[in-house]
Enzyme design. Structure first.
Site, PDB file in Angstrom:
ATOM      1  N   ALA A 113       0.844  -1.205   0.000  1.00 20.32           N
ATOM      2  CA  ALA A 113       0.000   0.000   0.000  1.00 20.32           C
ATOM      3  C   ALA A 113       0.880   1.256   0.000  1.00 20.32           C
ATOM      4  O   ALA A 113       1.959   1.247   0.584  1.00 20.32           O
ATOM      5  CB  ALA A 113      -0.928  -0.019   1.214  1.00 20.32           C
ATOM      6  N   ARG A 209      13.164  -4.413  12.577  1.00 18.41           N
ATOM      7  CA  ARG A 209      11.928  -4.789  11.890  1.00 18.41           C
ATOM      8  C   ARG A 209      12.222  -5.245  10.467  1.00 18.41           C
ATOM      9  O   ARG A 209      11.646  -6.218   9.980  1.00 18.41           O
ATOM     10  CB  ARG A 209      10.960  -3.601  11.876  1.00 18.41           C
ATOM     11  N   CYS A 232      13.006   4.448   2.091  1.00 17.33           N
ATOM     12  CA  CYS A 232      13.092   5.900   1.881  1.00 17.33           C
ATOM     13  C   CYS A 232      13.884   6.498   3.045  1.00 17.33           C
ATOM     14  O   CYS A 232      13.480   7.483   3.649  1.00 17.33           O
ATOM     15  CB  CYS A 232      11.717   6.534   1.735  1.00 17.33           C
TER      16      CYS A 232
END
Length: 459
Positions: A113, A209, A232
């Site tokens: 998404a 993570r 990013c």
């Protein structure tokens, strides 16, 4: 923006990063220049853009000014996607590693998404290829689905799963993209509020993570398959350090991606394994911050047991005949039902769909055709925006810009009605959705949840 606007220690933390130029970086964040870029949908738009092309993406273009995309019917028709230019580098990576277009591939976008990189990947694929677009966060799945619906292709499955769920489908994907959740420093210029979230502690948490996500999805990649990793972020811990970890902990080797010196991209290598990475700095490229890398898997994780599903959904032949009339080249598609809804996916993806259904939570598969009411189809919005709709089977009502906006707002449409029944409402030849034409009115079936709610700007 001055130096004090950056989070404490941020600029110092980048001092030794490959290609980092402190003054150039600060100056780039001072500028008020707005960079707007779009990527054309090659399946819907064939006209050549006159704006400046994004150098690493065939269908990417910079716009000279930012229009109101909300009030552009072509945006709602899926003619293009508004995407940050640096992110389009994944298109160049795909073209580099996809050396044999005749050999079908299965591609996973793990953290998909809102759908920018999914539509980009999909543009690089053929109907015989399969794209699985997964989103971990349930509330973000609808926007992903909407954007893929607009793109119009039928070779897409959308899932809502944690990365650990992909451990059970060993060696399934030829290409896996992990656009990993990160500390977001690459978006500081575009979204200054992101600076408030940045900290060295958060960078470390993101690193952990990212390792967990990559370890979970690794078994799903085939031998000789490619892992594309991107963030990013500018932080070494989230970029080159992750490449070192991947190459030392797993049987992966770095793939060097050819770049043009004129593009302004900084090529880096990780400290230990010398894995290739690609850094995008505002001021050096016409875009925002990005890091990308590609690796190839050297071993197999084994296969999937009991892969083939011999079960066949029993469907009424008369209903199938009705559904087929609404689909171009209907025999090329596998038709199936979910509750009362009819769906279609490219026939070559039938077994993949059945297998994924046993392991993952599927939110979209192929194209939703609609429901039958007796011998009549109540068509779904997905069918309207798809590339497979048989336009000879339904009416088509062309709209001008004002009428198209009225339709997209679900307002009354100021138009003379021609014909009766279900009609595709189109703008410049592209379908926006359905309406039902009646003798004295038009019933607007544009989905309420994606309608334009703001008022058009005054002329």
């Amino acid at each position: 923006m001055d130096n004090t606007a950056f989070p404490p220690h941020f600029l110092d933390s980048l001092a030794n990063e490959p290609g980092f130029d402190r003054q150039n970086f600060v100056d780039a964040h001072h500028t008020s220049e707005q960079i707007t870029s779009i990527r054309l949908n090659p399946f819907k738009i064939s006209a050549t853009k006159t704006d400046q092309q994004v150098p690493w993406c065939t269908n990417g273009f910079y716009l000279t000014a930012r229009p109101s995309f909300t009030f552009d019917p072509l945006f709602h028709a899926g003619a293009y996607y508004v995407q940050e230019a640096s992110s389009m580098f994944i298109d160049h990576v795909m073209k580099t590693i996809r050396t044999d277009m005749a050999e079908p591939v299965k591609v996973l976008d793990l953290c998909a998404a809102p759908g920018g990189k999914s539509t980009l990947l999909n543009s690089a694929l053929q109907s015989s290829d399969l794209l699985v677009a997964n989103e971990i966060i349930k509330t973000r799945v609808p926007i992903l689905t909407d954007n893929l619906n607009r793109w119009g292709t039928s070779n897409v499955i959308v899932t809502n799963n944690d990365p650990r769920d992909f451990k059970s489908i060993n060696s399934f994907f030829d290409i896996v993209l992990v656009d990993a959740p990160c500390s977001g420093s690459g978006m500081f210029r575009k979204d200054p509020a992101a600076m408030n979230e940045w900290s060295e502690g958060n960078v470390n948490l993101c690193h952990q993570r990212q390792e967990r996500i990559l370890a979970d999805v690794y078994p799903a990649l085939k031998e000789n398959g490619h892992l594309i990793y991107s963030t990013c972020s500018y932080s070494h811990q989230e970029n080159e350090d992750i490449l070192d970890w991947l190459c030392s902990e797993f049987d992966l080797e770095s793939v060097r991606i050819p770049i043009n010196n004129d593009w302004g991209i900084v090529e880096s290598q990780s400290d230990q394994q010398k894995a290739w990475g690609y850094r995008f700095y505002p001021g050096k490229v016409k875009g925002e911050g990005l890091f990308a890398a590609c690796l190839r898997k050297k071993v197999s994780s084994g296969g999937i047991s009991n892969y083939k599903n011999n079960g066949q959904q029993k469907l009424p032949a008369k209903e199938i005949d009705i559904i087929k009339t609404y689909i171009n080249n209907a025999d090329d598609f596998y038709l199936f039902k979910v509750n009362d809804d009819w769906l279609a996916i490219n026939r070559e993806h039938k077994e993949s769909l059945n297998m994924l259904h046993r392991h993952l939570y599927i939110k979209k598969s192929g194209v939703r055709i609609g429901k039958l009411a007796g011998k009549d189809l109540i068509p779904d919005h997905e069918l309207a925006q798809s590339l497979i709709v048989n336009k000879d089977a339904v009416l088509s009502t062309p709209l001008n810009h004002e009428q198209a906006i009225q339709y997209l707002r679900r307002d009354d449409i100021d138009i003379n009605i021609a014909g009766k029944g279900w009609s595709l409402m189109t703008f410049e030849g592209l379908a926006l959705g359905w309406a039902k034409l009646l003798p004295n009115r038009i019933n607007n079936y544009y989905p309420k949840e994606i309608r334009i709610v703001s008022k058009p700007p005054a002329n």
